[in-house]
Motif scaffolding. Sequence first.
Motif, short mmCIF file in Angstrom:
data_model
loop_
_atom_site.label_atom_id
_atom_site.label_comp_id
_atom_site.label_asym_id
_atom_site.label_seq_id
_atom_site.Cartn_x
_atom_site.Cartn_y
_atom_site.Cartn_z
N ALA A 120 0.94 -1.12 -0.03
CA ALA A 120 -0.15 0.06 -0.11
C ALA A 120 1.05 1.26 -0.23
CB ALA A 120 -0.88 -0.07 1.16
N PHE A 121 0.29 2.16 -0.76
CA PHE A 121 1.10 3.52 -0.88
C PHE A 121 0.59 4.51 0.12
CE2 PHE A 121 1.37 7.53 -3.21
CZ PHE A 121 3.04 7.59 -3.50
N ALA A 122 1.19 4.93 1.07
CA ALA A 122 0.45 6.01 2.28
C ALA A 122 0.95 7.20 2.29
CB ALA A 122 0.50 5.01 3.62
N LEU A 123 0.23 7.87 1.45
CA LEU A 123 0.70 9.38 1.35
C LEU A 123 -0.41 10.12 2.07
CD1 LEU A 123 2.58 11.64 0.27
CD2 LEU A 123 1.10 11.34 -2.01
N THR A 124 -1.53 9.98 1.44
CA THR A 124 -2.82 10.93 1.94
C THR A 124 -2.95 10.89 3.55
OG1 THR A 124 -3.55 10.57 -0.28
CG2 THR A 124 -5.23 11.41 1.42
N GLU A 125 -3.43 12.03 3.93
CA GLU A 125 -3.71 12.33 5.39
C GLU A 125 -4.86 13.18 5.44
OE1 GLU A 125 -0.40 14.02 7.36
OE2 GLU A 125 0.95 12.14 7.03
N PRO A 126 -5.41 13.51 6.44
CA PRO A 126 -6.66 14.14 6.72
C PRO A 126 -6.21 15.68 6.15
CG PRO A 126 -6.38 13.06 8.72
CD PRO A 126 -5.26 12.67 7.68
N GLY A 127 -4.96 16.16 6.45
CA GLY A 127 -4.59 17.68 5.81
C GLY A 127 -3.97 17.66 4.72
N ALA A 128 -3.65 16.49 3.98
CA ALA A 128 -2.58 16.04 3.00
C ALA A 128 -3.32 15.47 1.72
CB ALA A 128 -1.30 15.74 3.12
N GLY A 129 -3.99 15.95 0.86
CA GLY A 129 -4.68 15.25 -0.23
C GLY A 129 -3.95 15.78 -1.56
N SER A 130 -4.63 16.87 -2.15
CA SER A 130 -4.23 17.53 -3.08
C SER A 130 -2.80 18.13 -2.93
CB SER A 130 -4.98 18.52 -3.62
OG SER A 130 -5.88 17.92 -4.39
N ASP A 131 -2.62 18.70 -1.53
CA ASP A 131 -1.25 19.30 -1.19
C ASP A 131 -0.49 18.21 -0.57
OD1 ASP A 131 0.63 20.79 -0.37
OD2 ASP A 131 -0.79 22.00 1.29
N ALA A 132 0.02 17.66 -1.53
CA ALA A 132 0.91 16.29 -1.09
C ALA A 132 1.93 16.67 0.03
CB ALA A 132 1.25 15.47 -2.04
N GLY A 133 2.46 17.91 -0.19
CA GLY A 133 3.66 18.34 0.77
C GLY A 133 2.97 18.70 2.11
N GLY A 134 1.75 18.70 2.38
CA GLY A 134 1.40 18.89 3.68
C GLY A 134 1.27 17.90 4.68
N VAL A 135 1.99 16.93 4.38
CA VAL A 135 1.85 15.64 5.30
C VAL A 135 2.30 15.90 6.81
CG1 VAL A 135 3.38 13.45 5.81
CG2 VAL A 135 2.47 14.07 3.45
N ALA A 136 1.37 15.61 7.88
CA ALA A 136 1.86 16.07 8.99
C ALA A 136 2.54 14.79 9.84
CB ALA A 136 0.74 16.66 9.82
N THR A 137 2.49 13.70 9.26
CA THR A 137 2.89 12.44 9.95
C THR A 137 4.63 12.94 10.15
OG1 THR A 137 1.75 10.84 9.13
CG2 THR A 137 3.65 9.78 9.75
N LYS A 138 5.04 12.54 11.69
CA LYS A 138 6.33 13.07 11.82
C LYS A 138 7.28 11.55 11.69
CE LYS A 138 6.14 17.42 12.60
NZ LYS A 138 5.91 17.95 11.23
N ALA A 139 8.50 11.94 11.33
CA ALA A 139 9.64 10.88 11.58
C ALA A 139 10.55 11.35 12.43
CB ALA A 139 10.05 10.41 10.02
N VAL A 140 10.88 11.00 13.67
CA VAL A 140 11.92 11.88 14.46
C VAL A 140 13.16 10.85 14.56
CG1 VAL A 140 12.69 12.81 16.72
CG2 VAL A 140 10.31 13.13 15.72
N LYS A 141 14.41 10.99 14.10
CA LYS A 141 15.53 10.30 14.13
C LYS A 141 15.79 10.35 15.49
CE LYS A 141 18.81 8.73 11.56
NZ LYS A 141 20.25 9.46 11.36
N ASP A 142 16.35 8.75 15.94
CA ASP A 142 16.73 8.57 17.33
C ASP A 142 17.72 7.55 17.33
OD1 ASP A 142 16.95 8.05 19.97
OD2 ASP A 142 15.23 6.84 20.19
#
Length: 377
Positions: A120-142
């Motif tokens: 599955a290709f998981a890009l879309t979010e509640p706030g990021a549809g057409s505005d694909a750059g609006g992804v709010a999912t965070k990836a924090v380096k640890d």
Amino acid sequence: MEFAFNEEQEELREMVREFVEKEITPFAAEMDRNNAPMPDLFKKAGDMGLLNVIVPEEYGGPGLDSVTVAMIYEELGKGCAGIATSIAANSLASYPVLLKGTEEQKKTLCDLLNNGGLAAFALTEPGAGSDAGGVATKAVKDGDHYILNGNKIFITNGGLADTYLVFANTRKSGGIRGLTAFVVPRNTPGFSVGKKEDKMGIRPSNTCELILQDVVVPESARVGREGEGFRIAMNTLDSARPFVASVSVGLAQSALDIAAKYAKERRQFGQPIASFQMVQAMIADMAMKVETARLLVYKACWLRDQGKEFAKEAAMSKCYAGDVAMQVTIDAVQVMGGYGYSKEYPVEKKMRDAKIMQIYEGTNQIQRLVIANKILY
Ligand code: COS
């Protein structure tokens, strides 16, 4: 210029047709009612070699070119656009890894698809549809890991996939320059599948929310560099758009075929309605639209296969074929009148299925922006 498939492609097309006629078309209405695919359908599709069509030969797949893949998806689209969508989602989800993945990532994903797995290709979010750059999912380096937190929605195969291509932001401030792609296997702790969508159409295709809560993945799960995710997503969507378009063409063609057959059988005023010129004009317009959409799809695929610029034609094919699927299925219902509107005949489902073709994998408004940008700038 060559407008014909070769012998090998024709044989493959016949095989897929038989599969569609035996395993998909007869169950399309039931799957639509159940909001789910038949339980063993993807196993059968995997056995038929339909789930790994773009896996290169060096990774154990058939390494089919885009023209041949579109031909397969067109046939699948004739049976059920929902099932075609789920199957095509495997190609969508594998492009990021095939484009930018490490050897290990490629091998692992291709092995999965070769063995009938789903991705599955998981890009879309509640706030990021057409505005694909609006992804709010965070990836924090640890250290040598990343911790992912966020929600994805409307994910095709979300509830069924074995692995997920998740886009998250590695920058605190967000924005497209922080977008980064990760491979997240389904069994990763903290990863779960949320609500399943109850959709207007393509109901046999599984569409779910995904929840990522302190999901820890190793650095080796990152696809490409940090911040390379937007470009990877855009390149992937460019490649996948003609495939969505090919599903639209199959969907529209099948609605036309059903309406034309009906018009020859249905009698009013003492003659088949096919003898009335207003019906003939509708059939002719439908056929012209399907044919022009098909030409655009295969042109876009051909350009890609030749290594030429194809993003503009990819967007054109997705947009045009999606609009055509909508118009042609509406007209198929019209030709069939009350019967077309009834669930006893398959065209009302096709009309509902067609609507998503103008919405998903980049709305047709976004496709028009992409086309205009390519022409103007
Ligand atoms: N291929 C490679 N790079 C691309 C690209 C493409 N097709 N499109 C854009 N880029 C690059 C640009 O070159 C630019 O890079 P630089 O900043 O280094 O110059 C960067 O990405 C940003 O481009 P742009 O400013 O055009 O991005 P926008 O935020 O305006 O977004 C659209 C452009 C609207 C076209 C994009 O967000 C999009 O396709 N949205 C739809 C997403 C979608 O299909 N969602 C469906 C869900 S996924 S199934």
